[in-house]
Design an enzyme around this catalytic site. Structure first.
Site, PDB file in Angstrom:
ATOM      1  N   HIS A  82       4.343   3.577   0.186  1.00 44.60           N
ATOM      2  CA  HIS A  82       5.490   3.339  -0.709  1.00 44.60           C
ATOM      3  C   HIS A  82       5.375   4.101  -2.016  1.00 44.60           C
ATOM      4  O   HIS A  82       6.377   4.372  -2.668  1.00 44.60           O
ATOM      5  CB  HIS A  82       5.762   1.838  -0.913  1.00 44.60           C
ATOM      6  CG  HIS A  82       4.862   1.114  -1.874  1.00 44.60           C
ATOM      7  ND1 HIS A  82       3.722   0.436  -1.475  1.00 44.60           N
ATOM      8  CD2 HIS A  82       4.937   0.941  -3.219  1.00 44.60           C
ATOM      9  CE1 HIS A  82       3.153  -0.129  -2.529  1.00 44.60           C
ATOM     10  NE2 HIS A  82       3.862   0.168  -3.602  1.00 44.60           N
ATOM     11  N   ASP A 218       0.187   0.599   4.917  1.00 44.84           N
ATOM     12  CA  ASP A 218       0.821   1.181   3.730  1.00 44.84           C
ATOM     13  C   ASP A 218      -0.062   2.260   3.088  1.00 44.84           C
ATOM     14  O   ASP A 218      -0.569   2.073   1.988  1.00 44.84           O
ATOM     15  CB  ASP A 218       1.148   0.063   2.729  1.00 44.84           C
ATOM     16  CG  ASP A 218       2.132   0.523   1.661  1.00 44.84           C
ATOM     17  OD1 ASP A 218       2.447   1.729   1.616  1.00 44.84           O
ATOM     18  OD2 ASP A 218       2.572  -0.322   0.863  1.00 44.84           O
ATOM     19  N   SER A 651      -0.583  -0.348  -7.289  1.00 41.07           N
ATOM     20  CA  SER A 651      -0.264   0.097  -5.929  1.00 41.07           C
ATOM     21  C   SER A 651      -1.051   1.352  -5.607  1.00 41.07           C
ATOM     22  O   SER A 651      -1.027   2.318  -6.368  1.00 41.07           O
ATOM     23  CB  SER A 651       1.228   0.405  -5.807  1.00 41.07           C
ATOM     24  OG  SER A 651       1.942  -0.763  -5.611  1.00 41.07           O
TER      25      SER A 651
END
Lengths: 717, 717
Positions: A82, A218, A651
């Site tokens: 992402h 991810d 992240s």
């Protein structure tokens, strides 16, 4: 009734055990907590982690809006799917759908250039500059203090950025106590090397967002390139792979429940060390009020959307974002109540002040603390008004456009450096974009209803919160408000794109002369908005001056308790440590800290977002997990859960084991941790990571890239 | 793609370990599996459980629609709050709201009489009568076989019920192989002694229904009374407490994960030993088709409800019941697919038949099995039609009423015993009730739309499934259907209550002469419906004759595998054994098998259904759990979970520990176990019980009744 949580049995044991794992530490603080790190299970030397410009921390970089890390000598960089999604999207075309299919570069020539504005930043300097920043400010108060800090920061940054390829910024630690100049080498040629399909990288999407158990792969692998001279350069076919100063080694062992893990990354913002009054304000006023006001706006859009399909489409995106905001605020409120955060902070602060009273520093610190608290208390006086006026300019389309055009006319005549942040030359593109989107996102009937919702609330505020300019534009009664809005929105031509373009391009003087109803309204509001801004900066300046005393007291108090204080997060590189930890979600419900591919099969419906690609399902069915499966259970891991202290910005952060090897990539938190920006509750705060074993298995058995695995030092089995 | 479950690690271990715990055993079977019982942890003598007319099993009674058990020498009886809910409701008045407040009888004089039709039945006889039942049937086939069994059963029951206070019934085990005459003493004077408030007894209500973790105190205590002569009697103030032949002792120790537990009760119906073809039919046709057809009806009601508020109200209850049906069928389908039930049954049956082929019995059994399978296969021919016609008479209001009135006119002239079940004298009150409720639940527009939905499907069936009478009434094209429905519903006066009452009271001859459009339609349909009924009875008769061969083969095959076969459930007393078992709900999610009062606090919103009474919250907050808390964790238990084999009818069943003491009351299953009526999957089948420690704590500390605790042999601490 306020229900205090009754802590029982296993939950209690877990909570106590986990308590020490809170903290987003400055690397330079790590040597001082080396004993804790060792006790937690770290095998390495804490001193080796103290300098973020040296290995291994200089392998950790800012990339996209998150964190990444170098994993090969030739510039391979892993981050989240992402975080690199823009790069994948940029390289997708109707006949080459990399979002759906993923991408495996056949060789280096097949590595695809990222969008030109995609950047990676390697920290190369982190120097304390407190004296230079505060030199002019000392002795000042309020706005003058603020401006002196602002000017000194801008000057330092400008000087620093003279060097080629450097991006610089000034960060404050402990709310104005310490200032650091952060120097980062900015890499401008990133290329897409390996991405799993969307249905792996983002398996579960919104449904699973904030949720555990989780089953997303991810991750994405990029490679950084530099010019033939080894310096940062824009994309060119002649560029060569960047050789990072260091890189992380991917672990071949996996993790299990209870294992030590640590994480490095760039967490955005936390409020852990705010005062008890600010905690109370957040829980008792700001969150519930924001939820109520935003729900009012949601109701307006939904009602208007029922009446008009066109309006429903125009406001779909704003509605979605309102709902997200309401959900987030509600979750934060719920979490802070569940953790009894207000009481906890109040008792802790009271104990700190009682301790301080017995110390010699009280004499210097107490007056500043008292002043800071008085200032914070004053902030309550007009908080409702400021919240509503803030929403007036962020939740409207035409009004926001008019306010922006009006403000631009004020700022444009100034030298660029003196223009207000958000209205400098580099911001004009964004403003123009907002003016453009009005075409698709504006409906006068809906906007009038939104402004009515906000300004009706404003009209009900006590007189002391009223501003003459606002009253003049919107009136002081509902009837006057309705009339005013009919007049403004009935007469304005600002709804026409050509007219907006004309005013955006017009000279400040021409904008000042405009008689368009909504521009007249914006001009009328302007002095009030500037006054609010000025007051806020004055207050911010004073808090920047006074809060260090509060922090100093807190640091002293914690020292006496035998623990250290980390500064609240501010997008600088931090290190957290903790362990792989289950979550006692609620009575009788335990979430194990590792998920397996079995969960992918269980969740799979064949429909987005649970539409695992057939090659993955086939590989799971085949069950060839040798070399990647959990040695104890034989299960193939996917994601894992830890109690690491993280927040937005983390992240893609590398998760390392006790030996400093890469075992996972951070990519989300659990829903219960939404409130962790204020309070780390060891019972509920969890971070969610993709397991490097899953990444390696995918790269070996499902979408193979043996060359890449070899370069990563973990060859195919 | 059919995804076979990949079983891994802990889940696998649990599954294998739990496998032996399937079974709803006839008490008489227990001595033959005594070794298994002992191995599972039972401390008692299996032989002592063999006779359900002796202690301890004769303490287990049918009560309300569920199960209860005697717990004192003076007739105290515990069952679920939801099983005794009618009694609580009957005793509630505006100024004495026992539902909300619960009830604690101050003394025996304060014990409140139940509604007069509330009954408890103590089994006093259970005798094999196979020869008497099959005497006349042997040699017959089809309808004649069915009628012979039916007549013999009715005669036996009539003979048995000549004795005062006895209720008798005939039950078949193994689908026609064995028949038993069940004699039950019917107690008619039950009184309410102790009930917790609704917000404890039904904490969580629909939201938590079928859910684990659970936090309901689903128990109520009644007392049985008899006449001064010690015989069953209607309520009278002169009645005296009944002295049951035996009663259970409440345990003072609690349960923990892994503990042996057993349960006795009256499970309603299961299909575990149906053929592979029937399993396939259920999964591949009946469940998905029922869901699709019922969803069609749901859509109709919702669309009509949007258009008319009045229609929405009239059909709210039917809509709710359709939704429940759809949810249940979907859950069963999901469960059977998850457990791969069709493949499992098919492989098992094939292995059984392969084994049978090597046995001498094959000669006698195989022809019957082949015939049974052929009959079952034939059942597919008209299954769509029969489903739709069944719904035509159950999901309509006016049409159902007309069909009932028409059928009543056919049955009324016969002697009562010869009248069709459902149309005997004792059923007339129910039919009248249905005719009465048309007033509140009927809207011609909605009913026409419902019939259109069903009959449009019927019209699309292949010609072989069509019935001349149905085609005549509803036509064979959508246009003809619309016209027919306009004619029927436009002309009928049956929508008037007076007209319905007149026709219900009218003589059969007068009903036959009615020219009302909907009665003419019902009369036209009648021969087709009677033909379907006759065919079904013929088929049922043959299956009753042939299935015993299939069961005989299965019993032999299982014997060779070293295990016994329990008959499918049929509302007779059965015993299950197993253990307190967690549930691996899904990947990485484990549900512990005991909940605690902490969960009540967590779930509590202050609003129905999570509105725990203040005295309970206060007591939890106070934390005085001495003598009731789990000795290891210190937590106060509420409910617990086991892998006991249960189904509908087991509500209120006593759960006993290894020493035969009462540790819990069964009150629900988990959602994953909805499919257990066809297949017991040890991974997912769980039963939910209220912990007797919670009951005792409530009776001691929250709504105290020391006298009652003393009578129960577990005095207050």
């Amino acid at each position: 009734m306020r229900i205090r949580t009754v802590m029982l049995g296993a939950a209690m044991a877990l909570a106590l055990e986990a308590k020490a794992d809170e903290g987003m530490w400055l690397p330079s603080q790590l040597p001082s907590i080396a004993k804790n790190l060792k006790a937690a299970g770290f095998h390495g030397d804490a001193a080796a982690l103290a300098d973020l410009t040296r290995a291994p921390l200089n392998a950790v970089v800012r990339v996209g809006g998150g964190t990444g890390s170098f994993v090969s000598a030739d510039g391979l960089l892993v981050t989240n799917h992402h975080v690199a999604f823009g790069v994948i999207q940029y390289n997708s075309k109707p006949d080459r759908d990399l979002i759906t299919n993923g991408y495996v570069a056949a060789d280096r020539a097949g590595e695809l250039p990222a969008n030109p504005d995609y950047r990676a930043r390697v920290t190369v300097g982190f120097d304390k500059v407190t004296d230079r920043i505060l030199g002019q400010a000392r002795g000042e108060t309020g706005r003058a203090y603020y401006d002196a800090v602002d000017a000194a920061s801008k000057a330092l940054v400008a000087e620093c950025e003279k060097a080629d390829g450097l991006k610089c910024s000034v960060a404050t630690m402990f709310y104005g106590r310490d200032f650091y100049l952060v120097k980062q080498l900015e890499l401008r040629d990133l290329r897409l090397v390996y991405a799993p399909p969307r249905a792996i990288g983002n398996y579960g999407d919104e449904t699973d967002n904030f949720m555990w158990p989780r089953h997303a792969g991810d991750f994405t692998i990029l490679r950084a390139y530099v010019g033939p001279d080894g310096k940062p350069a824009d994309y060119s076919p002649d560029n060569k792979p960047y050789h990072p100063p260091s890189h992380l080694q991917i672990a071949t062992d996996g993790v299990a429940e209870g294992d030590f893990v640590m994480l490095a990354g760039y967490p955005g913002i936390t409020y852990r060390h705010r005062t008890a009054a600010e905690f109370a304000d957040q829980v008792q006023w700001r969150l519930p009020t924001s939820v109520a006001v935003l729900k009012g706006l949601q109701d307006v859009i939904e009602a208007q959307g029922h009446a008009s399909q066109d309006a429903a489409i125009r406001y779909a995106s704003q509605l979605q974002s309102l709902k997200n905001g309401i959900k987030r605020f509600s979750g934060e409120l719920e979490g802070l109540q569940r953790s009894d955060a207000v009481v906890g902070r109040r008792e802790d602060e009271a104990a700190m002040l009682a301790w301080l009273a017995t110390q010699p520093e009280a004499k210097t610190l107490k007056p500043d603390i008292d002043q800071a608290m008085a200032l914070i208390a004053q902030g309550k006086d007009v908080r409702e008004r400021d919240l509503l006026l803030g929403l007036l300019s962020s939740q409207t389309q035409l009004m926001r456009g008019a306010l922006n055009v009006d403000r631009l006319a004020v700022e444009r005549p100034k030298p660029d450096a003196a223009r207000e942040t958000g209205y400098q030359a580099r911001d004009e593109e964004l403003i123009q974009g907002q003016l453009k989107q009005i075409q698709r996102r504006y409906d006068p009937k809906v906007e009038k209803a939104l402004v009515t919702s906000l300004m009706t609330r404003y009209q009900q505020l006590p007189p002391a919160q009223h501003l003459a300019e606002v009253d003049k534009v919107f009136g002081t009664t509902p009837a006057a408000l309705a009339k005013a809005l009919d007049a403004i929105y009935g007469a304005t031509k600002f709804g026409d794109e050509a007219e907006r373009n004309r005013l955006f391009a017009a000279s400040p003087a021409d904008v000042e002369k405009s008689t368009d109803a909504i521009l007249v309204a914006a001009r009328t509001l302007r002095p009030a908005l500037l006054r609010i801004e000025d007051e806020k900066k004055g207050r911010d300046g004073d808090l920047l001056r006074l809060r260090p005393a509060y922090m100093q007291a807190l640091i002293g108090y914690r020292e006496k308790q035998g623990s250290a204080v980390y500064p609240d997060a501010n997008s600088t590189l931090r290190v957290s440590y903790g362990k792989v930890t289950p979550l006692l979600a609620r009575d009788a419900v335990t979430y194990a800290p590792l998920t397996t591919v079995q969960g992918i099969v269980e969740k799979n419906t064949g429909k987005v977002p649970f539409d695992a690609p057939q090659p993955l399902l086939d590989a799971i069915h085949k069950g060839d997990f040798t070399g990647y499966a959990d040695p104890k259970t034989g299960a193939m891991p996917v994601d894992f859960l830890s109690n690491l202290d993280t927040t937005g910005g983390n992240s893609g952060s590398p998760v390392l084991n006790a030996k400093g090897e890469l075992v996972g990539l951070n990519f989300d938190s659990n829903w219960e941790a939404v409130s962790a920006s204020w309070k780390y509750d060891p019972r509920y705060k969890r971070a969610i990571h993709v397991d490097m074993r899953y990444m390696r298995w995918l790269m070996d058995k499902v979408y193979p890239s043996p060359a890449l695995l070899k370069e990563l030092g973990v060859p195919a089995r």
